[in-house]
Scaffold this motif. Structure first.
Motif, PDB file in Angstrom:
ATOM      1  N   PRO A 107       8.750  50.128 -64.349  1.00 15.33           N
ATOM      2  CA  PRO A 107       7.756  49.099 -64.719  1.00 15.33           C
ATOM      3  C   PRO A 107       8.372  47.874 -65.401  1.00 15.33           C
ATOM      4  O   PRO A 107       7.818  46.777 -65.297  1.00 15.33           O
ATOM      5  N   THR A 114       5.798  44.137 -58.437  1.00 17.13           N
ATOM      6  CA  THR A 114       5.031  44.917 -59.405  1.00 17.13           C
ATOM      7  C   THR A 114       5.370  46.385 -59.232  1.00 17.13           C
ATOM      8  O   THR A 114       5.252  46.931 -58.138  1.00 17.13           O
ATOM      9  N   THR A 139       8.974  44.713 -63.343  1.00 19.89           N
ATOM     10  CA  THR A 139       7.850  43.895 -62.894  1.00 19.89           C
ATOM     11  C   THR A 139       8.035  42.452 -63.338  1.00 19.89           C
ATOM     12  O   THR A 139       8.223  42.177 -64.526  1.00 19.89           O
ATOM     13  N   SER A 195       4.325  49.924 -60.481  1.00 16.90           N
ATOM     14  CA  SER A 195       3.232  50.584 -61.177  1.00 16.90           C
ATOM     15  C   SER A 195       2.775  51.794 -60.378  1.00 16.90           C
ATOM     16  O   SER A 195       2.818  51.799 -59.147  1.00 16.90           O
TER      17      SER A 195
END
Length: 125
Positions: free
Chosen positions: A88, A122, A91, A124
């Protein structure tokens, strides 16, 4: 007019991979060192990786060493950033940038006069 266009961004799960591409139009990349940079919301733009005009020399930020690989195909006028084991913290909007090649590679954004528009990455679940 020198133009750089990034592609390959998207949404990926933690641990996944993406390959970004940086294509040039209006000029050939042969004489240019290329850098990849990223900017997360609320943070400054940071250098991720760079490659010399010949492709013989590369440099990486400590945060991506061993996970990201930069390469180039001058015949296709394209530079790539292979990103593995994404987390993460990766990102960000990723940008490629070009500067006339010098002996010393640089991950300093101000050294690069030509920039693409960026592509969103991104990470996630």
């Amino acid at each position: 007019q020198l133009q750089l266009v990034e592609s390959g961004g998207g949404l990926v799960q933690p641990g996944g991979s993406l390959r970004l591409s940086c294509s040039a139009s209006g000029f050939t990349l042969d004489d240019y060192a290329i850098g990849w940079f990223r900017q997360a919301p609320g943070k400054e733009r940071e250098g991720v990786s760079c490659i010399s005009s010949s492709g013989g020399n590369t440099a990486y930020a400590d945060s991506v060493k061993g996970r990201f690989t930069i390469s180039r195909d001058n015949a296709k006028n394209t530079v790539y950033l292979q990103m593995n084991s994404l987390n993460p913290e990766d990102t960000a909007v990723y940008y490629c940038a070009a500067k006339l090649s010098e002996l010393i590679l640089s991950l300093i954004p101000l050294k690069y006069p030509y920039w693409g528009q960026g592509t969103q990455v991104t990470v996630s679940s």
